[in-house]
Design an enzyme around this catalytic site. Structure first.
Site: not given
Ligand code: APR
Length: 252
Positions: A107, A122, A130, A196, A220
């Site tokens: 982002d 990522h 391209c 996650s 988290n």
């Molecule tokens: N502060 C900290 N953590 C948070 C908050 C917050 N305010 N809100 C939510 N979370 C946590 C959630 O509990 C979850 O465990 O952030 C985590 C987000 O997890 P994902 O959505 O799985 O994101 P991420 O781990 O970055 O995903 C990895 O997956 O889909 C692909 O390429 C995409 O880079 C991404 C990768």
């Protein structure tokens, strides 16, 4: 709040003593900025199947559909600003001579907060490439448009399709990026924030840093399974925990 302050106080001392600090972030660090996470409460993957949008096969099958998703993400994120968690991490990136931020996020909010030494595992939502890798186009170029007149957009060099400069499921990570991640694992403190920890290789970084001797911390509000293997788990939103940590470090 008092409980959080008690939890972060010893960590603030470790931060003060550390010279080599590495932070790994995921979508949760941007949640307070209004960027939807992928998994967890309200996660994007509850509404979309990743393989239907973010693979090379999905793009080849229906580039217009894939681009609708990316155009939507661009316009959503264009309106978002860095939050307190991004700010604190940015402050650390200036404070420590040996600091690396590894992010899974595409982002651009860490960069918007002025963070130095950002390693983007990522890729970036704000870059294009391209899809035919034509010889005339650079490997990637910046394009911050949120609205496209034509979807999918076309390569300005060969008129082929362009794709977002992000790493899709099933694709390899850039070898230079992996080298930078690898080098950052040798540190005093490794914090994994807002992820996650289910997507590899990012999920393997904190356990590997711990194996090499780093003190490992997870922040988290939920407790992903990986937490149990690390030295400290702070179950709080990143923007709250990092603010408390920063205040505690300044007070000591
Ligand atoms: N502060 C900290 N953590 C948070 C908050 C917050 N305010 N809100 C939510 N979370 C946590 C959630 O509990 C979850 O465990 O952030 C985590 C987000 O997890 P994902 O959505 O799985 O994101 P991420 O781990 O970055 O995903 C990895 O997956 O889909 C692909 O390429 C995409 O880079 C991404 C990768």
């Amino acid at each position: 709040m008092a409980l959080l302050a008690a939890l972060v106080a010893p960590l603030a001392e470790l931060l003060s003593a550390a010279t080599r600090v590495t932070v790994l972030t995921g979508a949760g660090v941007s949640a307070a900025s209004g960027v939807p996470t992928f998994r967890g409460a309200g996660g994007l993957w509850k509404q979309h199947r990743p393989e239907s949008l973010t693979t090379a096969e999905a793009f080849a099958r229906d580039p217009a559909l894939a681009w609708e998703w990316y155009a939507w993400r661009r316009s959503t994120i264009a309106a978002c600003r860095p939050n307190r968690a991004h700010e604190v991490i940015s402050g650390w990136s200036r404070h420590y001579a040996d600091f690396t931020l590894i992010t899974q996020n595409v982002d651009g909010l860490h960069e918007a907060a002025g963070t130095r030494r950002v390693v983007r595992m990522h890729g970036s939502l704000w870059e294009l490439q391209c899809s035919d890798r034509c010889a005339a186009a650079p490997a990637r170029w910046e394009d911050r448009r949120a609205d496209f007149v034509e979807l999918p957009p076309r390569c300005p060099h060969c008129d082929g399709l362009v794709r977002p400069g992000v790493v899709w499921f099933g694709e390899s990570l850039d070898t230079e990026v992996m080298k930078q991640c690898e080098a950052a694992l040798d540190c005093d403190l490794f914090l994994t924030i807002g992820t996650s920890s289910v997507v590899y290789p990012a999920a393997s970084l904190a356990p590997e840093a711990k194996r090499r001797g780093a003190y490992t911390v997870e922040i988290n509000p939920e407790a992903p399974p990986a937490s149990a293997t690390l030295d400290l788990a702070i179950q709080a939103p990143a923007e709250v925990a990092l603010d408390a940590l920063d205040r505690s470090a300044r007070a000591s």
